[in-house]
Write an enzyme that holds these catalytic residues in place. Structure first.
Site, PDB file in Angstrom:
ATOM      1  N   LYS A   1       7.231   8.443  18.505  1.00  0.00           N
ATOM      2  CA  LYS A   1       7.676   6.922  18.762  1.00  0.00           C
ATOM      3  C   LYS A   1       7.502   6.503  20.065  1.00  0.00           C
ATOM      4  CE  LYS A   1       8.881   6.099  14.471  1.00  0.00           C
ATOM      5  NZ  LYS A   1       8.187   5.223  13.464  1.00  0.00           N
TER       6      LYS A   1
ATOM      7  N   THR B   1      17.610   3.996   4.527  1.00  0.00           N
ATOM      8  CA  THR B   1      16.305   4.241   3.708  1.00  0.00           C
ATOM      9  C   THR B   1      16.260   5.830   3.362  1.00  0.00           C
ATOM     10  OG1 THR B   1      15.250   4.837   5.627  1.00  0.00           O
ATOM     11  CG2 THR B   1      15.346   2.556   5.096  1.00  0.00           C
TER      12      THR B   1
ATOM     13  N   TYR C   1       9.583  13.694  16.483  1.00  0.00           N
ATOM     14  CA  TYR C   1       9.692  12.315  16.000  1.00  0.00           C
ATOM     15  C   TYR C   1       9.825  11.469  17.064  1.00  0.00           C
ATOM     16  CZ  TYR C   1      11.566   8.163  13.522  1.00  0.00           C
ATOM     17  OH  TYR C   1      11.869   6.987  12.889  1.00  0.00           O
TER      18      TYR C   1
ATOM     19  N   SER D   1       9.083   1.254  15.580  1.00  0.00           N
ATOM     20  CA  SER D   1       9.245   2.337  16.386  1.00  0.00           C
ATOM     21  C   SER D   1      10.659   3.018  15.997  1.00  0.00           C
ATOM     22  CB  SER D   1       9.462   1.924  17.891  1.00  0.00           C
ATOM     23  OG  SER D   1       9.601   2.875  18.791  1.00  0.00           O
TER      24      SER D   1
ATOM     25  N   ASP E   1      -3.783   6.278   2.071  1.00  0.00           N
ATOM     26  CA  ASP E   1      -3.272   7.235   2.954  1.00  0.00           C
ATOM     27  C   ASP E   1      -3.426   6.917   4.330  1.00  0.00           C
ATOM     28  OD1 ASP E   1      -2.726   9.518   4.569  1.00  0.00           O
ATOM     29  OD2 ASP E   1      -3.322  10.953   2.990  1.00  0.00           O
TER      30      ASP E   1
ATOM     31  N   THR F   1       0.784  -1.219   0.003  1.00  0.00           N
ATOM     32  CA  THR F   1      -0.064   0.000  -0.051  1.00  0.00           C
ATOM     33  C   THR F   1       0.888   1.275   0.095  1.00  0.00           C
ATOM     34  OG1 THR F   1      -0.039   0.299   2.399  1.00  0.00           O
ATOM     35  CG2 THR F   1      -1.636  -1.371   1.373  1.00  0.00           C
TER      36      THR F   1
END
Length: 278
Positions: free
Chosen positions: A153, A184, A149, A135, A57, A34
């Site tokens: 988390k 990433t 952030y 996480s 979304d 997705t």
């Protein structure tokens, strides 16, 4: 649970989600990949008879419900949910507007909640399932320039830890993944946004931080393909771990956090233990 499973993966159009989707397909699983842009997901993951690409979304509950329905209509079940999608609002707390904070929490906390809420009825009905939720080491320890952030988390941590005993009677397992720095695009312009209301007092430090964070993009030590393979292994275990610390840097951080927490609990032990009613 059967050896060949149906994986439902969020954020499969880029970053870690691509590697997880491809790894799951490579060993014969069915995958629901997705993302907000289905064309991007299709191009990134590739073609397979065992692949269903669905628009999602994660901040939209209706999208999550529709995607869960599409998954069941195509494959009949959802065995493994991977809450992978997320982003990064970087900046000093005072640089981050209320809207910045809200957007961070909406994506990184409410997003996985929306998807999990849509899929839990499927897992409860089949009396089996595995929810893998990303996480971060920022969910274990606060990090300068990452207050938004880390807040998102840390919230993930409390939610999933509380969810586990609630769903365990239905044969559903949960795993929190705490990655260190993996290569990433989390630190790229696609995923990282700096605070929208910079305060002049932080100017010099902010510039150093922005340069440092941006300069790490593409140089992280962790290999996402290896992490994807680790998740395949974990998902095939009869009793998957409640937590998976991913990467040697993450292991070092977890050990340091555990050591500091123990030291803090001992530092005022007599005072802390003397607060009951006489």
């Amino acid at each position: 649970m059967k050896n060949k499973k149906v994986w439902f993966i969020t954020g499969a159009g880029r970053g870690m989600g691509i590697d997880i989707a491809q790894a799951a397909l490579a060993v014969g699983n069915s995958v629901v990949a997705t993302g907000r842009d289905v064309n991007e997901v299709e191009k990134a993951v590739g073609k397979s008879d065992n692949l269903l690409v669905v628009k999602l979304d994660i901040t939209r509950p209706a999208d999550a419900e529709a995607a869960a329905l599409a998954a069941v209509e195509r494959f009949g079940s959802i065995d493994v949910l991977v809450n992978n999608a997320g982003n990064f609002y970087a900046g000093y707390f005072e640089d981050l507007s209320a809207e910045d904070m809200e957007k961070q929490i909406t994506t990184n906390l409410f997003g996985p909640m929306n998807v999990t809420r849509a899929i839990l009825p499927v897992m409860r009905k089949q009396r089996a399932g595995h929810i893998i939720t990303f996480s971060s080491t920022a969910g274990l320890v606060g990090i300068e320039f990452a207050s938004a952030y880390a807040a998102s988390k840390f919230a993930i941590e409390g939610w999933i830890q509380s969810l586990q005993p609630e769903v365990a009677p239905f044969g559903i397992n949960t795993t929190i993944v705490n990655p260190g720095f993996f290569r990433t695009d989390l630190l790229s312009k696609n995923s990282m946004t700096f605070g929208s209301k910079p305060i002049d007092d932080y100017k010099e430090r902010r510039q150093q931080m922005q340069t440092g964070w941006s300069g790490m993009a593409g140089k992280q030590t962790g290999d996402p393909k290896k992490l994807a393979q680790a998740l395949i292994k974990i998902a095939n275990e009869e009793k998957p771990p409640r937590r998976f610390i991913a990467g040697s840097d993450a292991v070092a951080t977890a050990k340091q956090v555990a050591s500091e927490l123990l030291a803090q609990s001992e530092a005022y032990l007599e005072l802390s233990s003397s607060l009951a009613h006489d």
